[in-house]
Design a protein around this motif. Structure first.
Motif, PDB file in Angstrom:
ATOM      1  N   LEU A   1       0.827  -1.201   0.000  1.00  0.00           N
ATOM      2  CA  LEU A   1       0.000   0.000   0.000  1.00  0.00           C
ATOM      3  C   LEU A   1       0.864   1.254   0.000  1.00  0.00           C
ATOM      4  CD1 LEU A   1      -2.751  -1.072   2.560  1.00  0.00           C
ATOM      5  CD2 LEU A   1      -2.984  -0.938   0.071  1.00  0.00           C
ATOM      6  N   ALA A   2       1.913   1.246   0.799  1.00  0.00           N
ATOM      7  CA  ALA A   2       2.816   2.404   0.827  1.00  0.00           C
ATOM      8  C   ALA A   2       3.469   2.613  -0.527  1.00  0.00           C
ATOM      9  CB  ALA A   2       3.880   2.208   1.914  1.00  0.00           C
ATOM     10  N   ASP A   3       3.850   1.524  -1.180  1.00  0.00           N
ATOM     11  CA  ASP A   3       4.472   1.621  -2.498  1.00  0.00           C
ATOM     12  C   ASP A   3       3.512   2.202  -3.534  1.00  0.00           C
ATOM     13  OD1 ASP A   3       6.719   0.994  -4.334  1.00  0.00           O
ATOM     14  OD2 ASP A   3       5.245  -0.363  -5.234  1.00  0.00           O
ATOM     15  N   LEU A   4       2.217   1.927  -3.364  1.00  0.00           N
ATOM     16  CA  LEU A   4       1.207   2.458  -4.283  1.00  0.00           C
ATOM     17  C   LEU A   4       0.802   3.888  -3.950  1.00  0.00           C
ATOM     18  CD1 LEU A   4      -1.119  -0.670  -4.678  1.00  0.00           C
ATOM     19  CD2 LEU A   4       0.304   0.370  -6.454  1.00  0.00           C
ATOM     20  N   GLY A   5       1.352   4.436  -2.884  1.00  0.00           N
ATOM     21  CA  GLY A   5       1.069   5.830  -2.561  1.00  0.00           C
ATOM     22  C   GLY A   5      -0.004   6.041  -1.520  1.00  0.00           C
ATOM     23  N   VAL A   6      -0.466   4.963  -0.868  1.00  0.00           N
ATOM     24  CA  VAL A   6      -1.502   5.103   0.159  1.00  0.00           C
ATOM     25  C   VAL A   6      -0.902   5.750   1.409  1.00  0.00           C
ATOM     26  CG1 VAL A   6      -3.020   3.827   1.723  1.00  0.00           C
ATOM     27  CG2 VAL A   6      -2.876   3.177  -0.689  1.00  0.00           C
ATOM     28  N   THR A   7      -1.592   6.758   1.944  1.00  0.00           N
ATOM     29  CA  THR A   7      -1.144   7.429   3.165  1.00  0.00           C
ATOM     30  C   THR A   7      -2.162   7.319   4.296  1.00  0.00           C
ATOM     31  OG1 THR A   7      -2.100   9.561   2.491  1.00  0.00           O
ATOM     32  CG2 THR A   7       0.173   9.103   1.812  1.00  0.00           C
ATOM     33  N   GLN A   8      -3.371   6.861   3.999  1.00  0.00           N
ATOM     34  CA  GLN A   8      -4.415   6.678   4.996  1.00  0.00           C
ATOM     35  C   GLN A   8      -5.185   5.402   4.698  1.00  0.00           C
ATOM     36  OE1 GLN A   8      -6.760  10.241   4.476  1.00  0.00           O
ATOM     37  NE2 GLN A   8      -6.273  10.958   6.515  1.00  0.00           N
TER      38      GLN A   8
END
Length: 525
Positions: free
Chosen positions: A65-72
């Motif tokens: 998720l972090a790699d895909l740009g998710v922040t929340q």
């Protein structure tokens, strides 16, 4: 304002200007970065992992998720439900996060408290904040019944009494014997509720307003649908009762400090006294020492005029899911090429107040078979995700069911496109935007980029896909900025490139019914 008064009229007569937009005052990521923020709803209605708890599944997916740009991440309600398979919207005990033997089980549907806390710790280590789904409107699954006076009301007009008061037996006593007063000693009885939907004495379903004693009837400060929309389901909480307020305020502070959560998704605010919610959020901010607590409200209406007064009332402490935009997507997916894409943002929260809008395409309540079914068709869903993720207005939320394989609503084409758009949002979709609303079936826009990120050029189409086989494609001339010089923009979807002149102009193309995204930098999936 009287019981029959209009919230819109009430606000307009007192209007002193809208508050500052909520998003600019809220934390959108666990880390302060120049990157775009992005939310994901990490569950579907029937989510269940075959080999691990849901909290453990979330933890394993955090790096991706972090790699895909998710922040929340918006997680499902962590509280104990009325039974072991309940999603948590059937809220039994807010103070039990899967820690106590209640309702025949220790774990919730989603896992244990320890698993939740650990997963949130891992998420924060990757720069991801977690939102707690707060179910504050009702309680379900009482431990015993009570006898009291109530009035059956017309389900279609809750202001119309059907009979005089009568004695009923209701499931309204919540003792929480398994928790044994841990965290809270508060016990709920009929005096803490405004109504319910079942007379156990006569085995009759209906909508009953509890009367007598200190009861004050329905709250006046709720939505006016069905005359008064205080009642939704289960035992409806009276948010004016001082003991209720004290317990829920304490829970709001406790649940964020205990879990490491960064804010709330507020369920069903149409049915909750809006001044209680405002006081709740103010209390949590003071008690946690955080003025940037994130909050997003579910006010389910396709009519933006009904949402506008709520934006005013909540003083910039709440963002709102852009349900009107979702319904535009839904209608567009049904209409096909008959829908004019140039109107897709008309009468939406993001057009009215982008700084208060949480944009989304679908969620668990829109799924086929659910009470708010309005599922966006797969062909248009790809268009919709390009619009919410890459245009730059509002704060987007993607749906687990569109990204992860599942048995309810998965479409591989949507998932593949969504991953590309999430990457494009993280790496390229920055800077000023210029719109090129070319025609009713094809619109485009350009993001200029900034010092740290490249820009992008995007075209979307809802034309009949059959036209592409006849050699008919969309062609739109767009300017990507004079700062790029003579260059080549490469496609992130498939192959192809566009030559851009020294003055920034290029001719970009798109197949009918498709989406195309170009970036100056080479794209490495």
């Amino acid at each position: 304002m009287g019981q029959n008064g209009s919230l819109i009229d009430w606000v307009l007569t007192r209007l002193r200007g809208y508050p500052r937009p909520a998003l600019e005052r809220m934390r959108l990521s666990h880390r302060s970065t120049p990157d775009n923020g992005l939310m994901i709803q990490f569950f579907t209605w029937d989510s269940k992992h075959p080999n691990m708890s849901w909290w453990q599944h979330f933890e394993t997916e955090v790096p991706r998720l972090a790699d895909l740009g998710v922040t929340q991440v918006w997680l499902p309600p962590p509280n104990k439900a009325m039974n072991e398979t309940g999603q948590g919207y059937d809220a039994y005990d807010l103070w039990d996060l899967g820690e106590f033997d209640q309702k025949g089980v220790v774990s919730t549907r989603w896992g244990t408290k320890d698993q939740l806390v650990h997963a949130i710790e891992v998420a924060k280590a990757h720069g991801i904040d977690v939102l707690i789904d707060a179910i504050l409107n009702h309680k379900i699954g009482a431990d015993r019944t009570e006898t009291f006076e109530a009035v059956p009301v017309d389900p279609q007009n809750r202001l119309r009494d059907l009979t005089p008061p009568r004695e009923i037996e209701g499931w309204t006593a919540f003792d929480f014997p398994g928790r044994k007063n841990h965290y809270s000693t508060f016990k709920w009885t009929q005096e803490h509720f405004t109504g319910l939907d079942w007379d156990h004495k006569k085995r009759l379903k209906g909508v009953y307003r509890i009367v007598g004693g200190s009861h004050k009837g329905w709250s006046k400060f709720v939505d006016s649908e069905l005359g008064n929309y205080d009642y939704l389901l289960g035992a409806d909480i009276d948010h004016r009762h001082p003991d209720v307020r004290q317990d829920i305020f304490a829970w709001g502070e406790w649940v964020l400090k205990t879990t490491g959560g960064a804010g709330f998704r507020l369920d069903a605010i149409k049915h909750i006294d809006r001044y209680f919610l405002l006081d709740f959020l103010k209390h949590v901010r003071r008690a946690t020492g955080r003025e940037d607590v994130f909050a997003v409200a579910e006010y389910w209406s396709a009519n933006v005029k009904l949402i506008k007064p709520y934006i005013y009332v909540f003083q910039g402490l709440v963002t709102f899911f852009d349900v009107p935009l979702h319904h535009n997507f839904y209608r567009a997916s049904k209409a096909g090429a008959r829908y004019d894409l140039r109107t897709i943002f008309n009468d939406t929260v993001v057009k009215f107040r982008p700084g208060d809008a949480i944009t989304f395409v679908d969620n668990h309540e829109c799924q086929i078979g659910q009470s708010l079914e309005s599922w966006v068709g797969a062909n248009f869903k790809i268009v919709a995700y390009a619009l919410v993720l890459l245009r730059g207005e509002g704060h987007p939320c993607v749906f687990y069911g569109d990204l992860y394989p599942n048995e309810e609503c998965y479409d591989a084409r949507v998932a593949n496109a969504l991953q590309v758009f999430m990457k494009a949002r993280k790496l390229y979709a920055y800077g000023d935007r210029t719109d090129y609303f070319h025609s009713r079936n094809c619109i485009g826009f350009v993001r200029s980029g900034d010092a740290q990120h490249g820009g992008c050029a995007v075209l979307v189409s809802n034309a009949d896909q059959g036209h592409g086989a006849q050699g008919v494609i969309h062609s739109v001339r767009m300017n990507v900025g004079t700062n790029v010089g003579p260059s080549t923009f490469n496609s992130m979807i498939g192959t192809g490139s566009v030559d851009v002149s020294a003055d920034g102009w290029g001719t970009f193309t798109c197949l009918p019914g498709a989406v195309q995204v170009w970036v100056k930098n080479d794209f490495a999936p």
